[in-house]
Design a protein around this motif. Structure first.
Motif, mmCIF file in Angstrom:
data_model
loop_
_atom_site.group_PDB
_atom_site.id
_atom_site.type_symbol
_atom_site.label_atom_id
_atom_site.label_comp_id
_atom_site.label_asym_id
_atom_site.label_seq_id
_atom_site.Cartn_x
_atom_site.Cartn_y
_atom_site.Cartn_z
ATOM 1 N N SER A 19 0.883 -0.591 -0.110
ATOM 2 C CA SER A 19 -0.103 0.007 0.087
ATOM 3 C C SER A 19 0.855 1.299 -0.272
ATOM 4 C CB SER A 19 -0.776 -0.427 1.039
ATOM 5 O OG SER A 19 -1.315 1.099 1.661
ATOM 6 N N PRO A 20 0.346 2.275 -0.993
ATOM 7 C CA PRO A 20 1.091 3.796 -1.218
ATOM 8 C C PRO A 20 1.141 4.578 0.275
ATOM 9 C CG PRO A 20 -0.135 3.663 -2.229
ATOM 10 C CD PRO A 20 -0.725 2.198 -1.454
ATOM 11 N N ASP A 21 -0.086 4.299 1.399
ATOM 12 C CA ASP A 21 -0.021 5.075 2.362
ATOM 13 C C ASP A 21 0.377 4.319 4.000
ATOM 14 O OD1 ASP A 21 -2.076 6.393 0.546
ATOM 15 O OD2 ASP A 21 -3.312 5.006 0.699
ATOM 16 N N ALA A 24 1.995 6.873 5.297
ATOM 17 C CA ALA A 24 0.794 8.466 6.320
ATOM 18 C C ALA A 24 0.324 7.682 7.405
ATOM 19 C CB ALA A 24 0.505 8.615 5.407
ATOM 20 N N LEU A 25 -0.043 6.730 7.466
ATOM 21 C CA LEU A 25 -0.888 5.679 8.344
ATOM 22 C C LEU A 25 -0.058 5.268 9.515
ATOM 23 C CD1 LEU A 25 -3.284 3.227 5.954
ATOM 24 C CD2 LEU A 25 -4.027 5.873 7.473
ATOM 25 N N ARG A 166 -1.714 -1.161 -4.250
ATOM 26 C CA ARG A 166 -0.944 -0.120 -5.059
ATOM 27 C C ARG A 166 -1.379 0.034 -6.311
ATOM 28 N NH1 ARG A 166 4.868 -1.395 -6.984
ATOM 29 N NH2 ARG A 166 5.099 0.578 -7.710
ATOM 30 N N GLY A 198 -5.466 1.742 3.836
ATOM 31 C CA GLY A 198 -4.729 2.449 2.886
ATOM 32 C C GLY A 198 -4.947 1.556 1.493
ATOM 33 N N GLY A 199 -4.118 2.484 0.883
ATOM 34 C CA GLY A 199 -4.199 1.903 -0.790
ATOM 35 C C GLY A 199 -5.246 1.331 -1.767
ATOM 36 N N ARG A 202 -8.868 0.802 0.484
ATOM 37 C CA ARG A 202 -10.094 2.093 0.411
ATOM 38 C C ARG A 202 -10.017 3.100 -0.176
ATOM 39 N NH1 ARG A 202 -9.381 4.333 5.791
ATOM 40 N NH2 ARG A 202 -10.545 6.610 5.476
ATOM 41 N N ASP A 203 -9.520 2.671 -1.009
ATOM 42 C CA ASP A 203 -10.447 3.628 -2.007
ATOM 43 C C ASP A 203 -11.325 3.233 -2.894
ATOM 44 O OD1 ASP A 203 -7.815 5.263 -2.047
ATOM 45 O OD2 ASP A 203 -6.904 4.749 -4.323
ATOM 46 N N ARG A 217 -8.158 10.069 -5.789
ATOM 47 C CA ARG A 217 -7.025 9.495 -5.935
ATOM 48 C C ARG A 217 -6.910 9.013 -7.254
ATOM 49 N NH1 ARG A 217 -3.065 6.288 -2.214
ATOM 50 N NH2 ARG A 217 -5.285 5.491 -1.828
#
Length: 274
Positions: A19-21, A24-25, A166, A198-199, A202-203, A217
């Protein structure tokens, strides 16, 4: 009816990638691997099998699942089934030497299996694969081969769990987790969205209304999820329970919800058949 009675013989698809997040988390990559480990440990212990569409990369999630199958899939193997099946789409395996695939399959020692597919998503035996020379697939072949693999997985599984993922540098029509989630929604297959890492997961939760949307995003295919709503998850969980599942970073809490939802959903199916 116990969890074991519900899960025994069921096949669960798991979709995950980095995950790219995470940063941040306040999380690290190891947290995602721990989550996968716990999901696999619980489902395998209850007699279910897992499937994953991976590429056998060193340090990847396929290798992790193979290790877990050897460690926790004893009951599944006793019933004559593999604990883990790793699907290899045609564009994933066609650039490799056949002997590499033979060796990788032999090293699994019955705990897990590699399932090779052709460009149309049909099963391909290892002897058939040996007759083919390695080649570099084109972008249209990547899109077709990955899509047909994912449709094949839908037909052979009872539910899907997604986490992380991702949304850039992907091959095919859209990010892999997104395409797998989309096909589950279209097929009305129970879908469990763990968005706490995330990632892409989550979207997806945001796009179908489980979570409130943040700053969108953009990624190719995201707009296709607007045709669905949270009730289309078809996963045996209430709106509040899906909200918790889509937001919690606590793996134990997420697993309890997944087990609860699958149990309700599978019991309802059994009752309908009876």
């Amino acid at each position: 009816m116990t969890y074991r009675e519900v899960f025994d013989g069921k096949v669960i698809a798991v979709s995950t990638s980095d995950s790219p997040d995470m940063a941040a988390l306040g999380l690290q990559g190891e947290h995602l691997r721990d989550a996968m480990t716990e999901i696999a440990r619980h489902t395998l212990a209850l007699g279910a099998s897992l499937v994953y569409g991976g590429d056998l990369r060193v340090g990847g999630f396929s290798k992790l699942l193979f290790e877990l199958a050897a460690r926790h899939g004893r009951d599944t193997r006793k019933r004559g089934r593999h604990a883990v099946t790793n699907y290899l789409a045609w564009p994933v395996h066609i650039h490799q030497q056949a002997e590499q695939l033979v060796q990788a399959s032999a090293e699994l020692e019955g705990a897990a299996e590699l399932r090779l597919l052709d460009l149309d998503g049909n099963a391909m035996g290892m002897n058939e694969r040996r007759k083919l020379q390695p080649q570099q697939p084109s972008e249209p072949q990547w899109a077709r081969g990955l899509a047909t693999m994912r449709h094949r997985m839908i037909a052979e599984t009872h539910a899907r769990i997604i986490l992380g993922g991702r949304v850039d540098k992907f091959r095919g029509n859209m990010p892999g987790i997104a395409e797998e989630a989309l096909y589950s929604l279209e097929a009305k297959q129970p879908l469990y969205v763990m968005g706490g890492f995330g990632g892409c997961a989550r979207d997806v939760a945001e796009e179908i209304g489980v979570l409130k949307k943040g700053v969108p995003r953009p990624w190719h295919g995201r707009n296709r999820f607007r045709a669905f709503k949270k009730t289309d998850l078809n996963n045996g969980l209430s709106a509040d329970e899906n909200l918790v599942l889509a937001s919690t970073p606590h793996v134990d809490q997420a697993i309890i919800l997944i087990l609860r939802g699958l149990t309700r959903q599978l019991k309802d199916r059994q009752a309908a058949r009876d």
